[in-house]
Design a protein around this motif. Sequence first.
Motif, short mmCIF file in Angstrom:
data_model
loop_
_atom_site.label_atom_id
_atom_site.label_comp_id
_atom_site.label_asym_id
_atom_site.label_seq_id
_atom_site.Cartn_x
_atom_site.Cartn_y
_atom_site.Cartn_z
N ASN A 13 2.59 -15.04 -27.25
CA ASN A 13 1.08 -15.41 -27.78
C ASN A 13 0.82 -16.78 -27.92
N GLN A 14 1.93 -17.34 -28.19
CA GLN A 14 2.01 -18.93 -28.43
C GLN A 14 1.60 -19.58 -27.01
N GLN A 15 1.76 -18.99 -25.82
CA GLN A 15 1.63 -19.81 -24.56
C GLN A 15 0.03 -19.33 -24.11
N LEU A 16 -0.56 -18.33 -24.73
CA LEU A 16 -1.92 -17.91 -24.21
C LEU A 16 -2.81 -19.11 -24.15
N ASP A 17 -3.55 -19.36 -23.35
CA ASP A 17 -4.24 -20.48 -23.15
C ASP A 17 -5.17 -20.31 -21.72
N PHE A 18 -6.39 -20.05 -21.95
CA PHE A 18 -7.18 -19.76 -20.66
C PHE A 18 -7.78 -21.26 -20.29
N LYS A 19 -7.66 -21.56 -19.07
CA LYS A 19 -8.16 -22.88 -18.53
C LYS A 19 -9.00 -22.74 -17.54
N GLY A 20 -9.40 -21.58 -17.24
CA GLY A 20 -10.57 -21.31 -16.36
C GLY A 20 -12.09 -21.54 -16.79
N VAL A 21 -12.89 -21.60 -16.01
CA VAL A 21 -14.07 -21.88 -16.41
C VAL A 21 -15.01 -20.51 -16.97
N ILE A 26 -20.71 -17.83 -22.64
CA ILE A 26 -19.50 -16.99 -23.23
C ILE A 26 -18.40 -17.87 -23.65
N SER A 27 -17.96 -17.66 -24.81
CA SER A 27 -16.71 -18.53 -25.41
C SER A 27 -15.52 -17.70 -25.67
N THR A 131 -16.55 -13.78 -26.97
CA THR A 131 -18.02 -13.99 -27.76
C THR A 131 -19.03 -14.43 -27.19
N ILE A 132 -20.21 -13.83 -27.33
CA ILE A 132 -21.50 -14.64 -26.84
C ILE A 132 -22.41 -14.45 -28.10
N THR A 133 -23.28 -15.43 -28.21
CA THR A 133 -24.54 -15.57 -29.22
C THR A 133 -25.69 -14.65 -28.92
N GLY A 134 -25.78 -13.78 -30.00
CA GLY A 134 -26.73 -12.83 -29.70
C GLY A 134 -28.17 -13.30 -29.93
N ASN A 135 -29.19 -12.51 -29.64
CA ASN A 135 -30.76 -12.89 -29.96
C ASN A 135 -30.89 -13.48 -31.36
N LYS A 138 -26.38 -14.89 -33.68
CA LYS A 138 -25.19 -14.43 -34.56
C LYS A 138 -24.10 -14.30 -33.24
N GLU A 139 -22.95 -14.54 -33.48
CA GLU A 139 -21.93 -14.59 -32.60
C GLU A 139 -21.49 -13.13 -32.44
N VAL A 140 -21.26 -12.32 -31.30
CA VAL A 140 -20.83 -11.01 -31.47
C VAL A 140 -19.70 -11.02 -30.30
N ASN A 141 -18.94 -9.78 -30.30
CA ASN A 141 -17.89 -9.65 -29.47
C ASN A 141 -18.49 -9.38 -28.07
#
Length: 233
Positions: A13-21, A26-27, A131-135, A138-141
Amino acid sequence: MIETFASKIIAFNQQLDFKGVLPNGISIMNPYKDGGPALSVSTQFYNKYFNDRHPRHLILGINPGRFGSGSTGVAFTDPKRLVSECGIPFNGPVTHEPSSAFVYEMIHAFGGVKEFYERFYIHSVCPLGFTITGNKGKEVNYNYYDMPELQKAVYPFIIENIQKQLDNGFETDICYCFGTGKNEAFLRKLNAEKKFFKQIIALEHPRYIMQYKAKTKQDYIAKYMLELSKAMI
């Protein structure tokens, strides 16, 4: 010093780190690095229930959601269940997630929290959430498969982290998949390519059950019991 599953999972869990684009809008959601309580409380959880070397089978959901493992760092465990079912204190908003409610009802049917986690480890096909910002602003899954561009962006990350978890010593004869739709289809296709597991058993996703099939959830719990028993033969 002999490594336990707890120490391996915590290090993973500690090493999880997404470095892609990621695609625009999308966040990434990384509960282990966002400064919240997830790293601390998940470490307590794993030290309590995984501090051994018992063989375990993987159960893979989709990706973390904000009110479950996005808060606690423990898959399908919202703060409410972390406190009431697992006995781990939580310093933060005690949110409720329907998926977590179902999973812990199922865990009770299995024999309890200790008995269940001695045999199974729940995580996700994609170990970090989105997450994505909805209409309405609001931030949603958001799920890794909701957009082809996102799925493509995280594909190498998914492969890398399933392999890292298998390297920690989990069983590979059976993998359980939460979700009988897109998550199952993706995991089966990936497994055909990478040969991670001998068999994948898909179960209806806990959220689907709670949202659409709540009146017959006992039937689904019975199905879970039947399928999970196959890992203990």
